[in-house]
Design a protein around this motif. Structure first.
Motif, PDB file in Angstrom:
ATOM      1  N   ALA A  33      54.200  55.410  32.535  1.00 52.00           N
ATOM      2  CA  ALA A  33      53.002  56.017  32.880  1.00 52.00           C
ATOM      3  C   ALA A  33      52.731  56.167  34.461  1.00 52.00           C
ATOM      4  CB  ALA A  33      51.589  55.194  32.552  1.00 52.00           C
ATOM      5  N   PRO A  34      52.271  57.235  34.831  1.00 51.37           N
ATOM      6  CA  PRO A  34      52.346  57.649  36.550  1.00 51.37           C
ATOM      7  C   PRO A  34      51.598  56.224  36.839  1.00 51.37           C
ATOM      8  CG  PRO A  34      51.289  59.456  35.234  1.00 51.37           C
ATOM      9  CD  PRO A  34      51.700  58.364  34.436  1.00 51.37           C
ATOM     10  N   GLY A  35      51.990  55.894  38.104  1.00 50.24           N
ATOM     11  CA  GLY A  35      51.524  54.655  39.062  1.00 50.24           C
ATOM     12  C   GLY A  35      51.575  53.364  38.293  1.00 50.24           C
ATOM     13  N   VAL A  36      52.304  53.258  37.357  1.00 51.82           N
ATOM     14  CA  VAL A  36      52.314  51.677  36.910  1.00 51.82           C
ATOM     15  C   VAL A  36      53.589  51.264  37.364  1.00 51.82           C
ATOM     16  CG1 VAL A  36      52.753  50.417  34.833  1.00 51.82           C
ATOM     17  CG2 VAL A  36      51.047  52.283  34.684  1.00 51.82           C
ATOM     18  N   THR A  37      53.652  50.274  38.156  1.00 52.87           N
ATOM     19  CA  THR A  37      54.588  49.683  38.796  1.00 52.87           C
ATOM     20  C   THR A  37      54.877  48.593  38.197  1.00 52.87           C
ATOM     21  OG1 THR A  37      53.257  48.029  39.842  1.00 52.87           O
ATOM     22  CG2 THR A  37      53.588  50.173  41.120  1.00 52.87           C
TER      23      THR A  37
END
Length: 143
Positions: A33-37
């Motif tokens: 998912a975008p932005g999930v570090t």
């Protein structure tokens, strides 16, 4: 189908659905998912798997108790006990190692991936097979 048999069947299939949805769908996808570090994904994973394991314990106890108290198949009981044993192995033996490793990662440590993750997945696969076997046996016993 008596009430105990119905409870066991429902518990087994709800448990199976939860494991498939969380372990084999949500867990790998969250890291894409975008932005999930990595730290955010690990934090989410800890919460989700703690909740999943709690629900699994409740469903496992319900299924085994229903099978013991009802007129269920011995084979379905054995398959259910195998699933519970895999769950307990995950909780008692594997999750502590995974927690230690995620603590290290969250603290900024680098290093190789934990092999405990592969053990967890292997136990998860055995648990899924045991749940499918128990569920099928329960459905065919009710026919």
């Amino acid at each position: 189908m008596d009430a105990a048999h119905a409870v066991a069947t429902a518990a087994i299939f709800v448990w199976l659905g939860m494991v498939l949805a969380i372990s084999f769908l949500e867990a790998p996808l969250k890291f894409r998912a975008p932005g999930v570090t990595l730290p955010i994904g690990l934090g989410i994973g800890r919460l989700v798997f703690r909740a999943l394991n709690t629900c699994e314990v409740v469903l496992g106890v319900a299924a085994v108790a229903a099978l013991v108290s009802g007129e269920g198949s011995t084979a379905a009981l054995i398959a259910s006990i195998v699933a519970v044993a895999m769950l307990l192995s995950q909780i008692v033996f594997v999750r502590p190692a995974l927690t230690r490793r995620s603590d290290q990662v969250l603290a900024g440590a680098d290093g190789p991936r934990s092999r405990a993750h592969y053990v967890y997945v292997a136990l998860e696969l055995v648990k899924v097979v045991a749940l499918i076997v128990a569920g099928v046996l329960l459905l065919t016993h009710s026919a």
